[in-house]
Design a protein around this motif. Structure first.
Motif, short mmCIF file in Angstrom:
data_model
loop_
_atom_site.label_atom_id
_atom_site.label_comp_id
_atom_site.label_asym_id
_atom_site.label_seq_id
_atom_site.Cartn_x
_atom_site.Cartn_y
_atom_site.Cartn_z
N ALA A 99 3.74 5.67 2.73
CA ALA A 99 3.92 7.11 2.95
C ALA A 99 3.84 7.44 4.44
O ALA A 99 4.63 8.23 4.96
CB ALA A 99 2.87 7.89 2.17
N THR A 112 4.68 7.84 -4.80
CA THR A 112 4.35 7.45 -6.18
C THR A 112 5.42 7.94 -7.15
O THR A 112 5.87 7.20 -8.04
CB THR A 112 2.99 8.02 -6.58
N SER A 128 0.85 -1.19 0.00
CA SER A 128 0.00 0.00 0.00
C SER A 128 0.88 1.23 0.00
O SER A 128 1.69 1.43 0.92
CB SER A 128 -0.92 0.01 1.24
N LEU A 129 0.70 2.10 -1.01
CA LEU A 129 1.50 3.32 -1.07
C LEU A 129 1.13 4.27 0.06
O LEU A 129 1.98 4.99 0.57
CB LEU A 129 1.31 3.99 -2.43
N THR A 130 -0.15 4.26 0.45
CA THR A 130 -0.60 5.12 1.55
C THR A 130 0.10 4.73 2.85
O THR A 130 0.61 5.58 3.59
CB THR A 130 -2.12 5.02 1.73
N SER A 183 4.43 12.07 1.80
CA SER A 183 3.11 12.07 1.17
C SER A 183 3.00 10.92 0.16
O SER A 183 4.02 10.44 -0.35
CB SER A 183 2.84 13.40 0.46
N GLN A 184 1.77 10.52 -0.13
CA GLN A 184 1.59 9.45 -1.12
C GLN A 184 2.08 9.89 -2.51
O GLN A 184 2.71 9.08 -3.21
CB GLN A 184 0.13 9.02 -1.18
#
Length: 332
Positions: free
Chosen positions: A40, A51, A35-37, A46-47
């Protein structure tokens, strides 16, 4: 060799000039969390920044590392390889720092060694004592665990050497192993039961009626115990207790009037002293795979590894020749 079409030289140049440690951390965390969230949040950024950093990484490698799925970010085949290498590089960086700390403390280096529970504690103690002799002492951290977990840690560079059983049931791809010695079998019980059993010839039917205490299922040792019963035409007993710790197995047996176990001779002999069990005077032949020293094939020449392995060989020298079993010589 045919051209694979992959521009390896260009990739190497890009990685050497642009790859940073934070990129390695990012790869490992995306692979772990999916999960990128969450990545982060973990990396306090931050996401969109995560990314963008992932896009930069994929441009460096010239291939996608992860793909979006309904369940999150999943690694591609190349991404899985890169994540494994990134994890190993971070582990190596940690080892470098610990080696520097060891050097500052007057030690040659720090080794991380994995040992399975059915390797003799006396053997490990003798090896550690040998490598901590002057003038170039090695600091050693012992990690215990199942063979599978230790070999995973070895592949991930979390461990330098593993002392375990070189079983055909294990995945040894990418690893090199050196057989050290073989272990004989010993039947153990509490002292009163051992005296009773020792008055009569070994009977697998009689043993099957007792309460068996054994280690992890699906291991070479468990397969050997089942095979002995099957070879005698007796259905293998279902263990009443399963345990990971050899010492705990010994303590359970010492406290029970019906419990028995079949263990390697060196472990059984240690349990006589530390847990108060007794060895039943039978000779039981088995073909357990040898205890081995296992390293990564790509570990290369390393003075600390070499010194440790030489100490292991010397300590095992007297264990390679089988000693006669005690008491009644009845083989099955």
């Amino acid at each position: 060799m045919p051209d694979s079409g992959f521009p390896s030289d260009d990739v190497v140049r890009r990685l050497v000039s642009r790859l940073k440690m934070r990129h390695l951390q990012l790869i490992v965390q995306v692979h772990r969390l999916g999960s990128l969230t969450r990545v982060a949040e973990l990396m306090a950024t931050s996401q969109p920044a995560v990314t963008n950093a992932l896009s930069e990484l994929e441009a460096m490698f010239g291939a996608p590392l992860f793909v979006r799925t309904a369940r999150g970010m999943a690694p591609t085949d190349i991404g899985r390889i890169v994540a494994g290498r990134a994890r190993a590089m971070l582990q190596d960086l940690g080892h470098l720092v610990r080696d520097m700390e060891a050097s500052s403390a007057g030690l040659a280096a720090r080794l991380h060694v994995g040992v399975t529970p059915f390797v003799s504690g006396r053997l490990v103690a003798e090896v550690v004592s040998a490598v901590q002799a002057e003038p170039r002492r090695l600091a050693v951290r012992i990690h215990d665990g199942t063979s599978e977990s230790l070999l995973r840690a070895l592949r991930d560079h979390a461990l330098d050497v593993v002392i375990a059983r070189a079983s055909p049931m294990l995945d040894l791809q990418g690893l090199a192993f050196e057989p050290l010695y073989r272990q004989q079998a010993r039947l153990i019980s509490n002292r009163r039961l051992a005296a009773q059993l020792g008055r009569a010839p070994l009977s697998w039917h009689r043993l099957a009626e007792l309460d068996w205490v054994l280690g992890e299922p699906h291991t070479a040792l468990r397969e050997q115990v089942a095979g002995l019963f099957i070879g005698a035409g007796v259905t293998p007993p279902v263990p009443v207790t399963e345990g990971y710790s050899a010492k705990l197995i010994g303590e359970i047996i010492a406290a029970s009037e019906r419990a028995v176990s079949l263990l390697p001779a060196d472990i059984a002999e240690e349990l006589v002293h530390v847990a108060g069990v007794a060895i039943v005077p039978y000779s039981i032949a088995w073909s357990l795979p040898p205890i081995a020293a296992i390293v990564r094939e790509d570990s290369g020449e390393n003075e600390s590894h070499r010194r440790f392995l030489e100490a292991v060989r010397q300590a095992c020298g007297g264990m390679r020749r089988d000693a006669p079993d005690p008491g009644r010589q009845t083989e099955f």
